[in-house]
Design a protein around this motif. Structure first.
Motif, PDB file in Angstrom:
ATOM      1  N   LEU A   9       0.832  -1.206   0.000  1.00  0.00           N
ATOM      2  CA  LEU A   9       0.000   0.000   0.000  1.00  0.00           C
ATOM      3  C   LEU A   9       0.865   1.254   0.000  1.00  0.00           C
ATOM      4  O   LEU A   9       0.569   2.222  -0.693  1.00  0.00           O
ATOM      5  CB  LEU A   9      -0.926   0.009   1.211  1.00  0.00           C
ATOM      6  CG  LEU A   9      -2.073  -0.991   1.166  1.00  0.00           C
ATOM      7  CD1 LEU A   9      -2.823  -1.000   2.487  1.00  0.00           C
ATOM      8  CD2 LEU A   9      -3.018  -0.665   0.020  1.00  0.00           C
ATOM      9  N   ARG A  10       1.950   1.237   0.759  1.00  0.00           N
ATOM     10  CA  ARG A  10       2.842   2.394   0.777  1.00  0.00           C
ATOM     11  C   ARG A  10       3.455   2.623  -0.607  1.00  0.00           C
ATOM     12  O   ARG A  10       3.579   3.748  -1.061  1.00  0.00           O
ATOM     13  CB  ARG A  10       3.937   2.217   1.828  1.00  0.00           C
ATOM     14  CG  ARG A  10       3.453   2.407   3.235  1.00  0.00           C
ATOM     15  CD  ARG A  10       4.606   2.398   4.223  1.00  0.00           C
ATOM     16  NE  ARG A  10       4.096   2.471   5.559  1.00  0.00           N
ATOM     17  CZ  ARG A  10       3.904   1.422   6.347  1.00  0.00           C
ATOM     18  NH1 ARG A  10       4.216   0.213   5.935  1.00  0.00           N
ATOM     19  NH2 ARG A  10       3.428   1.576   7.556  1.00  0.00           N
ATOM     20  N   ARG A  11       3.886   1.542  -1.261  1.00  0.00           N
ATOM     21  CA  ARG A  11       4.448   1.678  -2.614  1.00  0.00           C
ATOM     22  C   ARG A  11       3.422   2.263  -3.571  1.00  0.00           C
ATOM     23  O   ARG A  11       3.756   3.085  -4.421  1.00  0.00           O
ATOM     24  CB  ARG A  11       4.917   0.313  -3.128  1.00  0.00           C
ATOM     25  CG  ARG A  11       6.273  -0.053  -2.625  1.00  0.00           C
ATOM     26  CD  ARG A  11       6.870  -1.224  -3.414  1.00  0.00           C
ATOM     27  NE  ARG A  11       8.012  -1.709  -2.695  1.00  0.00           N
ATOM     28  CZ  ARG A  11       8.096  -2.891  -2.109  1.00  0.00           C
ATOM     29  NH1 ARG A  11       7.098  -3.742  -2.179  1.00  0.00           N
ATOM     30  NH2 ARG A  11       9.174  -3.239  -1.462  1.00  0.00           N
ATOM     31  N   ALA A  12       2.171   1.820  -3.439  1.00  0.00           N
ATOM     32  CA  ALA A  12       1.105   2.327  -4.301  1.00  0.00           C
ATOM     33  C   ALA A  12       0.908   3.834  -4.095  1.00  0.00           C
ATOM     34  O   ALA A  12       0.450   4.525  -4.993  1.00  0.00           O
ATOM     35  CB  ALA A  12      -0.197   1.586  -4.035  1.00  0.00           C
ATOM     36  N   HIS A  13       1.266   4.337  -2.933  1.00  0.00           N
ATOM     37  CA  HIS A  13       1.135   5.762  -2.635  1.00  0.00           C
ATOM     38  C   HIS A  13       2.453   6.509  -2.821  1.00  0.00           C
ATOM     39  O   HIS A  13       2.623   7.629  -2.359  1.00  0.00           O
ATOM     40  CB  HIS A  13       0.614   5.958  -1.212  1.00  0.00           C
ATOM     41  CG  HIS A  13      -0.813   5.552  -1.068  1.00  0.00           C
ATOM     42  ND1 HIS A  13      -1.854   6.398  -1.335  1.00  0.00           N
ATOM     43  CD2 HIS A  13      -1.368   4.367  -0.730  1.00  0.00           C
ATOM     44  CE1 HIS A  13      -2.996   5.760  -1.149  1.00  0.00           C
ATOM     45  NE2 HIS A  13      -2.728   4.525  -0.786  1.00  0.00           N
ATOM     46  N   GLY A  14       3.428   5.858  -3.499  1.00  0.00           N
ATOM     47  CA  GLY A  14       4.669   6.524  -3.866  1.00  0.00           C
ATOM     48  C   GLY A  14       5.793   6.422  -2.856  1.00  0.00           C
ATOM     49  O   GLY A  14       6.806   7.097  -2.998  1.00  0.00           O
ATOM     50  N   PHE A  15       5.632   5.601  -1.828  1.00  0.00           N
ATOM     51  CA  PHE A  15       6.683   5.452  -0.818  1.00  0.00           C
ATOM     52  C   PHE A  15       7.715   4.419  -1.258  1.00  0.00           C
ATOM     53  O   PHE A  15       7.390   3.459  -1.940  1.00  0.00           O
ATOM     54  CB  PHE A  15       6.096   4.982   0.527  1.00  0.00           C
ATOM     55  CG  PHE A  15       5.363   6.058   1.276  1.00  0.00           C
ATOM     56  CD1 PHE A  15       6.022   6.828   2.216  1.00  0.00           C
ATOM     57  CD2 PHE A  15       4.022   6.293   1.049  1.00  0.00           C
ATOM     58  CE1 PHE A  15       5.352   7.816   2.917  1.00  0.00           C
ATOM     59  CE2 PHE A  15       3.342   7.275   1.740  1.00  0.00           C
ATOM     60  CZ  PHE A  15       4.007   8.039   2.682  1.00  0.00           C
ATOM     61  N   ALA A  16       8.943   4.626  -0.852  1.00  0.00           N
ATOM     62  CA  ALA A  16      10.020   3.656  -1.052  1.00  0.00           C
ATOM     63  C   ALA A  16      10.701   3.464   0.300  1.00  0.00           C
ATOM     64  O   ALA A  16      10.758   4.392   1.111  1.00  0.00           O
ATOM     65  CB  ALA A  16      11.019   4.158  -2.080  1.00  0.00           C
ATOM     66  N   ARG A  17      11.222   2.277   0.553  1.00  0.00           N
ATOM     67  CA  ARG A  17      11.879   1.986   1.831  1.00  0.00           C
ATOM     68  C   ARG A  17      13.370   2.263   1.729  1.00  0.00           C
ATOM     69  O   ARG A  17      14.033   1.869   0.783  1.00  0.00           O
ATOM     70  CB  ARG A  17      11.637   0.529   2.218  1.00  0.00           C
ATOM     71  CG  ARG A  17      12.288   0.188   3.552  1.00  0.00           C
ATOM     72  CD  ARG A  17      11.627  -0.967   4.215  1.00  0.00           C
ATOM     73  NE  ARG A  17      10.288  -0.556   4.634  1.00  0.00           N
ATOM     74  CZ  ARG A  17       9.353  -1.407   5.054  1.00  0.00           C
ATOM     75  NH1 ARG A  17       9.600  -2.699   5.096  1.00  0.00           N
ATOM     76  NH2 ARG A  17       8.168  -0.971   5.426  1.00  0.00           N
ATOM     77  N   TYR A  18      13.886   2.948   2.725  1.00  0.00           N
ATOM     78  CA  TYR A  18      15.307   3.273   2.812  1.00  0.00           C
ATOM     79  C   TYR A  18      15.854   2.768   4.138  1.00  0.00           C
ATOM     80  O   TYR A  18      15.222   2.941   5.177  1.00  0.00           O
ATOM     81  CB  TYR A  18      15.531   4.790   2.726  1.00  0.00           C
ATOM     82  CG  TYR A  18      15.132   5.366   1.397  1.00  0.00           C
ATOM     83  CD1 TYR A  18      16.068   5.462   0.380  1.00  0.00           C
ATOM     84  CD2 TYR A  18      13.832   5.788   1.155  1.00  0.00           C
ATOM     85  CE1 TYR A  18      15.712   5.976  -0.857  1.00  0.00           C
ATOM     86  CE2 TYR A  18      13.467   6.298  -0.075  1.00  0.00           C
ATOM     87  CZ  TYR A  18      14.409   6.389  -1.069  1.00  0.00           C
ATOM     88  OH  TYR A  18      14.051   6.886  -2.290  1.00  0.00           O
ATOM     89  N   ALA A  19      17.038   2.168   4.083  1.00  0.00           N
ATOM     90  CA  ALA A  19      17.734   1.724   5.290  1.00  0.00           C
ATOM     91  C   ALA A  19      18.920   2.657   5.528  1.00  0.00           C
ATOM     92  O   ALA A  19      19.522   3.156   4.575  1.00  0.00           O
ATOM     93  CB  ALA A  19      18.212   0.291   5.134  1.00  0.00           C
ATOM     94  N   PHE A  20      19.234   2.881   6.784  1.00  0.00           N
ATOM     95  CA  PHE A  20      20.378   3.719   7.139  1.00  0.00           C
ATOM     96  C   PHE A  20      20.843   3.330   8.533  1.00  0.00           C
ATOM     97  O   PHE A  20      20.127   2.679   9.280  1.00  0.00           O
ATOM     98  CB  PHE A  20      20.025   5.206   7.068  1.00  0.00           C
ATOM     99  CG  PHE A  20      18.888   5.620   7.973  1.00  0.00           C
ATOM    100  CD1 PHE A  20      19.151   6.159   9.226  1.00  0.00           C
ATOM    101  CD2 PHE A  20      17.573   5.475   7.568  1.00  0.00           C
ATOM    102  CE1 PHE A  20      18.112   6.537  10.056  1.00  0.00           C
ATOM    103  CE2 PHE A  20      16.524   5.849   8.382  1.00  0.00           C
ATOM    104  CZ  PHE A  20      16.793   6.384   9.644  1.00  0.00           C
TER     105      PHE A  20
END
Length: 122
Positions: A9-20
């Motif tokens: 759902l987050r991807r569908a709303h334009g989100f991408a996951r970042y690790a740091f």
């Protein structure tokens, strides 16, 4: 799994996951876990302890993310481990889902040739 549905759902709303990873000196933080404004973070406690200006590491990360991408353009900040007040960390890994703002990433910042030239000088 529920996490997969949530990320889909987050991807569908334009989100991408970042690790740091973060490194910090714990003496100046309230530990890593966000305490909440007025509930132990950046406030004066009922016993008179003055914590104005003192924040958790997670609170500082929220502050930085809000400044970088905007408060409504990130969610689901997760930290891999916990530290208490006064405990230091060399590499505490986190991830967050970010929806970049329009115009946030310019063509000049995505030009890797400049970065590669600088890397070869090191």
């Amino acid at each position: 799994p529920a996490g997969s549905i949530s990320m889909a759902l987050r991807r569908a709303h334009g989100f991408a996951r970042y690790a740091f990873s973060v490194t910090y000196h714990g003496a100046v933080h309230l530990g890593i876990a966000y305490q909440g404004e007025g509930r132990g973070e950046n406030c004066i406690l009922p016993d008179g302890t003055d914590l104005r200006g003192v924040r958790s590491v997670e609170g500082r990360i929220h502050q930085a993310l809000s400044s970088l991408v905007g408060p409504s353009n990130y969610e689901n900040l997760q930290v891999s481990s916990r530290t208490d007040r006064g405990v230091h960390a060399l590499k505490n890994t986190c991830h967050v889902d970010i929806r970049p703002r329009k115009g946030w990433w310019s063509a000049s910042s995505s030009d890797t040739s400049t970065n590669n030239e600088n890397d070869s000088d090191r």
